[in-house]
Scaffold this active site. Structure first.
Site, PDB file in Angstrom:
ATOM      1  N   GLU A  49       0.868  -1.177   0.000  1.00 38.31           N
ATOM      2  CA  GLU A  49       0.000   0.000   0.000  1.00 38.31           C
ATOM      3  C   GLU A  49       0.896   1.215   0.000  1.00 38.31           C
ATOM      4  O   GLU A  49       1.864   1.281   0.744  1.00 38.31           O
ATOM      5  CB  GLU A  49      -0.868   0.040   1.266  1.00 38.31           C
ATOM      6  CG  GLU A  49      -2.065  -0.886   1.215  1.00 38.31           C
ATOM      7  CD  GLU A  49      -2.869  -0.839   2.505  1.00 38.31           C
ATOM      8  OE1 GLU A  49      -3.607  -1.786   2.763  1.00 38.31           O
ATOM      9  OE2 GLU A  49      -2.740   0.147   3.274  1.00 38.31           O
ATOM     10  N   ASP A  60      -5.872   9.470  10.495  1.00 37.78           N
ATOM     11  CA  ASP A  60      -4.515   8.974  10.732  1.00 37.78           C
ATOM     12  C   ASP A  60      -3.916   9.467  12.032  1.00 37.78           C
ATOM     13  O   ASP A  60      -4.084  10.618  12.414  1.00 37.78           O
ATOM     14  CB  ASP A  60      -3.594   9.376   9.570  1.00 37.78           C
ATOM     15  CG  ASP A  60      -3.836   8.512   8.357  1.00 37.78           C
ATOM     16  OD1 ASP A  60      -3.798   7.279   8.521  1.00 37.78           O
ATOM     17  OD2 ASP A  60      -4.090   9.052   7.279  1.00 37.78           O
TER      18      ASP A  60
END
Lengths: 266, 408
Positions: A49, A60
């Site tokens: 990824e 995040d």
């Protein structure tokens, strides 16, 4: 034709192990370095990824924020991200690569243009953090037309009815968020409970490849190795940050880290 | 793009929660889908629940101190010549600003949802101060996310939050202002949405937060509508409602009940320092539509979609985005938007504080400057009402530093 992502999962199933999926941010801390890191870790990882950084990432935690910040500070642009993918794919044509990020960058670029660039550079799949189901249906269909895997996300808060709908409309791979957390949080749910939820998803459709992410490190990975795939991200970002701080070669450090992660799930 | 008559503006969205097919929506991580859906359902129910409405009205009256005064600024009117200038002194509400409405309603909702913890973001510190006050009143544990830069420049409100027993989390990422505080607060909610209620401090964020906030601040115009009718016997033909806009919560509340009238709405954004390229005025400066904090809106950003830096003397307006409701009002041409720079806002603060008994904070001072600019060009039969939605006391340090003295 089988997708590269599908082939990667098949290969792991034959070897009776979980697929190892890594997450690093494109351009962390420079274009060249992030490419070197990708090349190094692709020896051990089954799927890569690659984050395309956004400066307001609402899902995040600190480590990935830090990676994104370093990349953006060095001027990374979407065209650079695609270039990194292209260069990586030239050396590793069969290694599946999934780009991951936030929708505004796609929105500004234009969905069609973005997907054309994905196709041209060899991107195999996309994870868009803030484009949930069913809002993502239209875009997911566009991806499918271009043979790009659109990875749906499931979380512990996803209701059963919703889960069934999402799975029904999903492509080959589904990402299960292990716990209520941003990326990089400490695993606050027992691995047993996570595997229970994972199995619940598998029972709905056994054919989908379900990967688990969030809170996975070298300490927790082996307890979840039953899954079709496991994603390690923040720990890698942290290792990059440490390497930079200690003036070590990040690619070499990550090579070793990912090698050790792999050993834990074989 | 058109506004429908007879339907609350907050309800004029499509199935995807988009206004005008273009603004708003829910661009959120999967984890938040369920808590947002739950909150959406709960709020839809509570809006129709007579007991809940009674409770809200009770607290608005006895706790917030409704109605806030509506006064004529005689001296300012005489000084400028031209239009009659009035102020709705929302800063007289408990806590000193309009943020108390949203905070109170969120606490009432949190109680109904059985949540014991409440978190919120703040820029100028008002949203945080009010949330900490209301949380204390309703027995909820409170956490406030605030940019480190804002903690420095809005000290009085920080002290108030601490006094109310709230935990203040300094946000040190990015620009260390409101935009980062909202992001960090959302991240916290992603991790704790099972036990914690989130209050977004303005009409921004995922759709439900826009709705709750605008529904709460609408109290301002419910009062004003009556007060205007009492003062003039009717709604004057040529009347302008001036309000500063950052996220846009006070303006939404100030305008809501006048939506279907001929009253003119003017939103004033923060133009930033005179000689700076930076500003916080996405509507005035033609920013493009982008996604910020879960909603599509006009937002200051670069070509790629990275959210841009902003600058404003007023922490409460220092935000790169703007409520999707205001984007909708702008595109439907129901409201007009302009900007005022830091220096002019300071001038307006000074003039109003000198001439009148009120002393607006730097946020409404932006709107007062527009009133000062407009009034002399208008006839005495025309009416301007400014929402004085905050008190200057919180800006004492900044004003002293910029002007040398602080008057109130």
């Amino acid at each position: 034709m089988r997708s590269k992502i599908g082939i990667a999962f098949e290969k792991c199933k034959k070897e009776k192990r979980a697929a190892l999926i890594t997450y690093t941010v494109a351009g962390d801390n420079t274009k060249n370095n992030s490419l070197k890191i990708l090349n190094a870790i692709s020896k051990h990882a089954d799927i890569l990824e690659l984050g395309f950084p956004h400066n307001t990432p609402i899902a995040d935690g600190g480590q990935i924020q830090g990676s994104s910040y370093r990349a953006l500070k060095n001027g990374i642009k979407l065209t650079d991200v695609f270039q990194i993918v292209k260069k990586f794919k030239r050396l590793n044509p069969n290694k599946p690569l999934i780009m991951m990020g936030y929708f505004n960058l796609i929105f500004q670029s234009g969905e069609n243009r973005f997907l054309r660039n994905c196709k041209a550079s060899g991107v195999d799949g996309l994870i868009i953090v803030d484009l949930p189901y069913p809002e993502n249906k239209k875009f997911a269909r566009k991806c499918k037309k271009k043979s790009i895997e659109f990875v749906q996300l499931l979380s512990p808060t996803t209701s059963n009815i919703r889960m069934k709908k999402i799975i029904k409309d999903s492509h080959e791979m589904i990402y299960y968020i292990s716990m209520l957390s941003t990326t990089g949080g400490k695993l606050k749910v027992s691995p047993k409970k996570i595997i229970q939820n994972y199995e619940k998803i598998k029972r709905i459709n056994n054919k989908k490849n379900i990967v688990i992410g969030f809170g996975i490190t070298n300490k927790t990975i082996s307890s979840l190795k039953k899954a079709d795939g496991l994603v390690v991200g923040s720990q890698l970002c942290k290792k990059i940050a440490n390497s930079l701080k200690n003036r070590l070669n990040a690619a070499k450090v990550l090579d070793k880290v990912v090698y050790n992660l792999k050993r834990k799930i074989i | 793009m058109k506004i429908k008559r007879g339907i609350q503006l907050i309800d004029q969205h499509d199935r995807n929660f988009m206004y005008g097919g273009k603004f708003g929506g829910n661009f959120i991580p999967e984890t938040l889908k369920k808590p947002i859906e739950d909150l959406t359902k709960l709020f839809a129910k509570l809006r129709k629940d007579r007991r809940f409405l009674k409770e809200r009205d009770h607290y608005f009256k006895s706790y917030v101190g409704s109605p806030t005064p509506f006064i004529k600024l005689e001296n300012l009117t005489d000084h400028l010549g031209g239009a009659q200038i009035y102020a709705k002194v929302v800063s007289e509400a408990n806590g000193g600003a309009h943020k108390i409405y949203n905070a109170t309603v969120h606490c009432l909702i949190a109680k109904r949802a059985g949540k014991k913890f409440i978190v919120g973001d703040t820029g100028a510190g008002y949203a945080g101060k009010m949330l900490s006050m209301a949380a204390k009143k309703f027995g909820l544990k409170c956490k406030i996310f605030m940019g480190a830069k804002d903690i420095q420049r809005q000290r009085p409100n920080v002290l108030a939050m601490k006094k109310n027993g709230a935990t203040i989390v300094p946000v040190k990422t990015g620009s260390q202002t409101l935009v980062d505080a909202v992001s960090e607060c959302m991240r916290y909610w992603v991790s704790n949405c099972d036990t914690t209620h989130m209050c977004v401090g303005s009409t921004v964020g995922p759709n439900i937060f826009i709705k709750i906030c605008a529904w709460s601040t609408a109290q301002i115009s419910r009062e004003l509508y009556k007060q205007v009718k009492e003062e003039f016997g009717r709604i004057p033909k040529k009347m302008k409602l001036l309000n500063c806009v950052g996220g846009g919560s006070s303006a939404m509340g100030f305008w809501n009940e006048f939506m279907d009238t001929d009253v003119e709405f003017v939103g004033i954004e923060a133009g930033g320092p005179k000689n700076s390229k930076l500003h916080a005025a996405p509507l005035t400066n033609g920013s493009k539509v982008g996604i910020l904090h879960g909603a599509a809106q006009y937002v200051i950003q670069d070509k790629e979609g990275q959210i841009g830096s902003t600058e404003s003397i007023s922490a409460g307006l220092d935000y790169p985005g703007i409520s999707p409701l205001h984007c909708f009002l702008k595109d439907a041409k129901r409201a007009r938007y302009t900007s005022v720079n830091d220096e002019d806002a300071l001038k307006a603060y000074q003039l109003v504080s000198k001439l009148e008994n009120i002393s607006p904070s730097l946020e409404p001072s932006h709107a007062f400057y527009e009133a000062i600019r407009l009034a002399p060009k208008l006839k005495p039969s025309e009416v301007i009402i400014v929402n004085s939605c905050g008190d200057s006391i919180k800006d004492k340090d900044i004003i002293k530093q910029k002007l040398g003295t602080y008057i109130r």
